[in-house]
Design an enzyme around this catalytic site. Structure first.
Site, PDB file in Angstrom:
ATOM      1  N   TYR A 144      -7.380  34.815  62.067  1.00  0.00           N
ATOM      2  CA  TYR A 144      -6.398  33.635  61.301  1.00  0.00           C
ATOM      3  C   TYR A 144      -7.189  32.711  60.283  1.00  0.00           C
ATOM      4  CZ  TYR A 144      -4.136  29.209  61.401  1.00  0.00           C
ATOM      5  OH  TYR A 144      -3.338  27.779  61.398  1.00  0.00           O
ATOM      6  N   ASP A 229      -6.307  32.508  72.452  1.00  0.00           N
ATOM      7  CA  ASP A 229      -5.228  31.683  71.771  1.00  0.00           C
ATOM      8  C   ASP A 229      -3.933  32.622  71.947  1.00  0.00           C
ATOM      9  OD1 ASP A 229      -3.341  30.983  69.787  1.00  0.00           O
ATOM     10  OD2 ASP A 229      -4.805  30.359  68.426  1.00  0.00           O
ATOM     11  N   ILE A 231      -0.842  31.925  71.075  1.00  0.00           N
ATOM     12  CA  ILE A 231       0.550  31.286  70.185  1.00  0.00           C
ATOM     13  C   ILE A 231       1.532  32.339  69.984  1.00  0.00           C
ATOM     14  CG2 ILE A 231      -0.679  31.544  67.934  1.00  0.00           C
ATOM     15  CD1 ILE A 231       0.248  28.835  67.397  1.00  0.00           C
ATOM     16  N   LYS A 271       5.425  29.144  66.971  1.00  0.00           N
ATOM     17  CA  LYS A 271       5.678  30.589  66.484  1.00  0.00           C
ATOM     18  C   LYS A 271       7.025  30.871  67.341  1.00  0.00           C
ATOM     19  CE  LYS A 271       2.077  30.258  63.971  1.00  0.00           C
ATOM     20  NZ  LYS A 271       2.183  30.154  62.353  1.00  0.00           N
TER      21      LYS A 271
HETATM   22  C1  PLP Z   1      -3.671  32.418  65.888  1.00  0.00           C
HETATM   23  C2  PLP Z   1      -3.041  30.709  65.337  1.00  0.00           C
HETATM   24  N1  PLP Z   1      -3.690  29.802  66.015  1.00  0.00           N
HETATM   25  C3  PLP Z   1      -3.314  28.671  65.739  1.00  0.00           C
HETATM   26  C4  PLP Z   1      -2.355  28.338  64.795  1.00  0.00           C
HETATM   27  C5  PLP Z   1      -1.972  27.060  64.534  1.00  0.00           C
HETATM   28  O1  PLP Z   1      -0.636  26.600  65.011  1.00  0.00           O
HETATM   29  P1  PLP Z   1       0.100  25.184  65.139  1.00  0.00           P
HETATM   30  O2  PLP Z   1       1.089  25.241  64.128  1.00  0.00           O
HETATM   31  O3  PLP Z   1       0.643  25.198  66.585  1.00  0.00           O
HETATM   32  O4  PLP Z   1      -1.018  24.129  65.059  1.00  0.00           O
HETATM   33  C6  PLP Z   1      -1.643  29.429  64.074  1.00  0.00           C
HETATM   34  C7  PLP Z   1      -0.934  29.266  63.090  1.00  0.00           C
HETATM   35  O5  PLP Z   1      -0.719  29.973  62.080  1.00  0.00           O
HETATM   36  C8  PLP Z   1      -2.417  30.556  64.367  1.00  0.00           C
HETATM   37  O6  PLP Z   1      -1.761  31.949  63.847  1.00  0.00           O
END
Ligand code: PLP
Length: 470
Positions: A144, A229, A231, A271
């Site tokens: 990312y 992570d 998410i 997400k």
């Molecule tokens: C792998 C990953 N980690 C963290 C984030 C950041 O997310 P947040 O909007 O919760 O700060 C993203 C956002 O695209 C992501 O893809």
């Protein structure tokens, strides 16, 4: 006046094509009615597919968003609440939601959860807790693009890539892990841990049990941390199912062993619930010291009390939460299939994936040479001539040129279809060796008279529009 080194240094990564693409999009954003030749935003991992489910819950539960409990105002209570441990009811609802997403194969203790303003803040906070400036974290590539900002910029931590390649579908291997560790040592960097995204952004794939075991063996042997992570954990729409590192830790009887305290999870509702604007994230750690330190640091990025109150009501509605998870997955699966099918008809294939809000798209055959310069050249054509903002692999630190991340959940089906048709024209023009492809999007857009209805899909206003609106 001179700004600080921190404010001006380039490790934020804002010059990357990932962010440049967003800027180009903002100058000329596609709109079905007002700007049909504009750039379609496919570089933003947003989930707008299930807003109607959230909206209908809000309509049925008006108290939650209007500062009320059982019809009585709790405005003053919420306005004054400032305990940085977070609302207990919200933390309870969050851990239950996290378990539900994992098929209840992992359970979470709300006392080990630290609330943060999104996963961005969670990841940075973990860096501040676990590493000194100049220490390193190993990250599998491609990763990312925001991690350069989140992990490195303010903390001074270094990222060392674990090079994954298309030869095995970008899977993590023991050799790649060991090579990254050696590389860090050669650079005199002390390795503090490994950070993975599971499911992966940008690959859209979940880590296999084999990979998770490899990772745990590696961090166990080296005596370092593992940050997972997760998410995108709620976006897994195809088998194999999502496996959280926490489930493996328990299955391998690591509970309360040394390693138990060195594995940390990052989560967020940006997400899975599609709420990046609400800024709700979390760190989950088995280590009491990490929980205590991260809680202290969370003062810099708390989640507002009315957001916690609203979401605690929403997520503790178990029937709603369960239904949302199932329905959202179904919609993502359909959308993903639509993009993959459309691209296939254009002669473009994707890495086989089972999760996420994007596909990892193979355009190596469209490069004029096997170089990152050629990747940039292709990317510019796709942004300016085809009118699609997608993210080049180089912005994700991919080690091979020709891969692009293409998002599919932030637009209507019609817009996705239009994007695929624009791409098709472009690919046809290349294969019939027509070098002058200027005006492809123009040609296509004039054909597009399928305006059905003014939809509720939200596209960012350009900066200038926003200024005008003020
Ligand atoms: C792998 C990953 N980690 C963290 C984030 C950041 O997310 P947040 O909007 O919760 O700060 C993203 C956002 O695209 C992501 O893809």
């Amino acid at each position: 006046m001179t700004l600080s080194k921190k404010a001006t240094c380039n490790s934020h990564g804002q010059d990357s094509s990932y962010f440049l693409g967003w800027q180009e999009y903002e100058k000329n954003p596609y709109d079905e009615l007002t700007n049909p030749n504009g750039i379609i935003q496919m570089g933003l991992a947003e989930n707008q597919l299930s807003f109607d489910l959230l909206e209908s819950w809000l309509a049925n539960n008006p108290d939650a968003a209007s500062f009320k409990r059982n019809g009585e105002s709790i405005f003053r209570e919420l306005a004054l609440f400032q305990d940085y441990h977070g609302l207990p009811s919200f933390k309870n609802a969050m851990v239950k939601f996290m378990s539900e997403i994992r098929g209840n194969k992992a359970s979470f203790d709300p006392n080990k959860l630290v609330l943060t303003a999104g996963a961005t803040s969670a990841n940075e906070t973990l860096m501040f807790c676990l590493a000194e400036p100049g220490d390193a974290f190993l990250l599998p590539t491609p990763y990312y693009p925001g991690f350069d900002r989140d992990l490195k910029w303010r903390t001074g931590v270094e990222i060392v890539p674990i090079q994954c390649t298309s030869s095995n579908g970008f899977r993590i291997t023991e050799l790649a892990l060991e090579s990254a560790y050696q590389l860090a040592q050669k650079r005199n960097l002390k390795v503090k841990g490994v950070l993975v995204t599971n499911p992966s952004n940008p690959l859209g794939i979940t880590l296999t049990r084999h990979e998770l075991n490899l990772l745990l063996n590696f961090v166990d042997e080296k005596g370092v941390h593992l940050i997972s992570d997760e998410i995108y954990s709620g976006t897994v729409f195809n088998s194999p199912n999502f496996v959280s590192v926490m489930e493996i830790l328990v299955n391998r009887n690591y509970v309360n062993m040394d390693l138990w305290n060195r594995v940390h999870i990052v989560y967020s509702l940006s997400k899975d619930l599609g709420l990046p604007g609400f800024r709700v994230g979390a760190i989950y750690s088995n280590d009491d010291l990490v929980v205590a330190a991260a809680t202290k640091m969370s003062s810099f990025g708390l989640v507002s009390s009315q957001t916690q109150y609203l979401l605690s009501a929403m997520l503790s509605d178990e029937k709603f939460a369960k239904n949302y998870i199932v329905e959202n997955r179904k919609r993502l699966k359909n959308r993903h299939a639509k993009l993959v099918r459309g691209l296939r008809k254009t002669g473009i294939s994707c890495l086989e994936s089972n999760a996420g809000l994007f596909c990892w798209v193979d355009m190596r055959h469209l490069l004029s040479s096997e170089t990152f310069d050629a990747e940039m050249e292709l990317w510019k054509k796709i942004v300016y001539e085809v009118g699609l903002n997608i993210s080049p692999g180089s912005s994700c630190h991919c080690s091979e040129p020709g891969w692009f991340r293409v998002c599919f959940a932030n637009m209507s089906e019609d817009t996705l279809e239009l994007a695929i048709q624009r791409l098709k024209l472009f690919v046809n023009a290349i294969s019939s060796n027509k070098n002058n492809i200027n005006g492809v999007s123009q040609n296509y857009s004039s054909k597009s008279s399928r305006r059905k209805s003014i939809s509720k899909w939200v596209f960012r206003l350009s900066f200038h529009d926003r200024e005008r609106e003020r």
